[in-house]
Enzyme design. Sequence first.
Site, PDB file in Angstrom:
ATOM      1  CD  GLU A 176      28.543  51.201  79.813  1.00 49.71           C
ATOM      2  OE1 GLU A 176      27.273  51.046  80.093  1.00 49.71           O
ATOM      3  OE2 GLU A 176      29.112  52.289  79.562  1.00 49.71           O
ATOM      4  CD  GLU A 295      29.542  54.542  76.266  1.00 48.26           C
ATOM      5  OE1 GLU A 295      29.111  55.079  76.987  1.00 48.26           O
ATOM      6  OE2 GLU A 295      29.212  53.518  75.698  1.00 48.26           O
TER       7      GLU A 295
END
Length: 502
Positions: A176, A295
């Site tokens: 991320e 995710e």
Amino acid sequence: MADLNKAELIVDKAFKLAEADPRLYGSFIEHLGRAVYGGIYEPDHPEADGEGFRKDVMDLVRRLQVPLVRYPGGNFLSGYRWEDGIGPQKERPSRLDLAWKSVEPNLIGTDEFMSWARKIDAEVNLAVNLGTRGIEAARNLVEYCNHPSGSYWSDLRIKNGTKNPYGIRTWSLGNEMDGPWQIGHKTAYEYGRLAAEAGKVMKWVDPSIELVVCGSSNSAMPTFPEWEATVLTETYDQVDYISIHSYYGNSGDDVLEYMAQSEDMNRYISTVVSVCDYVQAKVRSRKKMMISFDEWNVWFHSSEADKKQEPWRIAPPLLQDIYNLEDAVLVGLLLITLLSHADRVKIGCLAQLVNVIAPIMTEPKGEAWVQTIYYPFMHASLYGRGTVLIPAVISPEYESKDFGPVPYLASTAVYNEESSGLTVFAVNRDPKKEMELSLDLRSFKGASAVDHIILDGPDPKAVNSAKAQAVQPRKGKLPVEESGSWTVTLPALSWNVLRFGV
Ligand code: AHR
């Protein structure tokens, strides 16, 4: 007036989307909360094996047939020194984990995790820190894990007790990196350049590896989808997958809006596919970029409780969402959505696996038990292997504030030629009405209905706990055939698995 919706599904084996990559049923373990310490590892638990891993947890994980686990993070990754987690356990340092304001004792590191993954028969997608670290730490980790011997890091692995290289195939380049919450957050260009250089030398150490580069943390990021375009422009030749993440929740307590959120995942994937193909054309590559949705889950129940946690503890009880029936049905919808993009989504990781936004929970020194979301995930993993077909879905719709018209029926079909099985996964989004589903299995003449598994219940807010499994799958009435058409009833707000012998 009949209080039901009517919908139709046409399934034909001629309309093939793609083989479902088994790694679609992957998961994720981060050094976060009680996922590792008190989750998979609890050396003083009666169920602990010789290495301190809980056997009861491993049994529940094995039932999911998880083929791949991403590790060690997550936000934790961006401050992690992997060298802290190897060698004699007693000599390992405790460090402050700034991502989760916890203390990391480093008792579990790469070698222990690889050993656990072997016990549950899963590959590991190992992630390298591109937040506080970079090219050198990344290439050294590949050397430690995958180089046979005769170099500093490979010989250290051998000294630490693992003679043969692990042969880890899939590697993630950070986590991320588009998020301002990330340690070492970067612009798309800064990250793209670093990922390209790190990936280049990682592949020089072991040319057989595959690399996953960070895309967006969710579709609402202000940098989405320009982030993907820039990062892929910098890294296209080096990488094999672009990673995207997303979490969903019913904070507005509106079940139909909640059930519409799988449409976000659907559009998000389609947009990322378009960006991948745009960059492919731009850089004149023959390679098709694939997606790692590494995710995804429901995450909102624990958010308020987590704000009140005391910092700087080992394994605090963070992100311990307790899931209800609605959440399980949404997870079913998300699985159908991933399967419906199986031509481009090759890896999926349910985030996470144990205690942290997880299908499996553990009581300290006590039981391991399964949450509502365990079931749709298990059904998809067990029965969703084979060729994903493109069914025609004809369903009444409702109007969602966020997504416009959304069909009450969501469905996909997976044909497994080897086992002569056809599985139809179907969700009835309507919380009030049953659905009468007509199934046209035109190319599967002579099919026989063998199973109808249903997850539903009178209370959409019902949850499981260590004491009671209030939400569990049950057997439904089998589809009935008449003049070549099958009919089956899908209860209100339900996840359904219809299995046929073909
Ligand atoms: O899975 C929980 C967290 O969600 C991960 O650490 C991070 O990558 C994401 O924001």
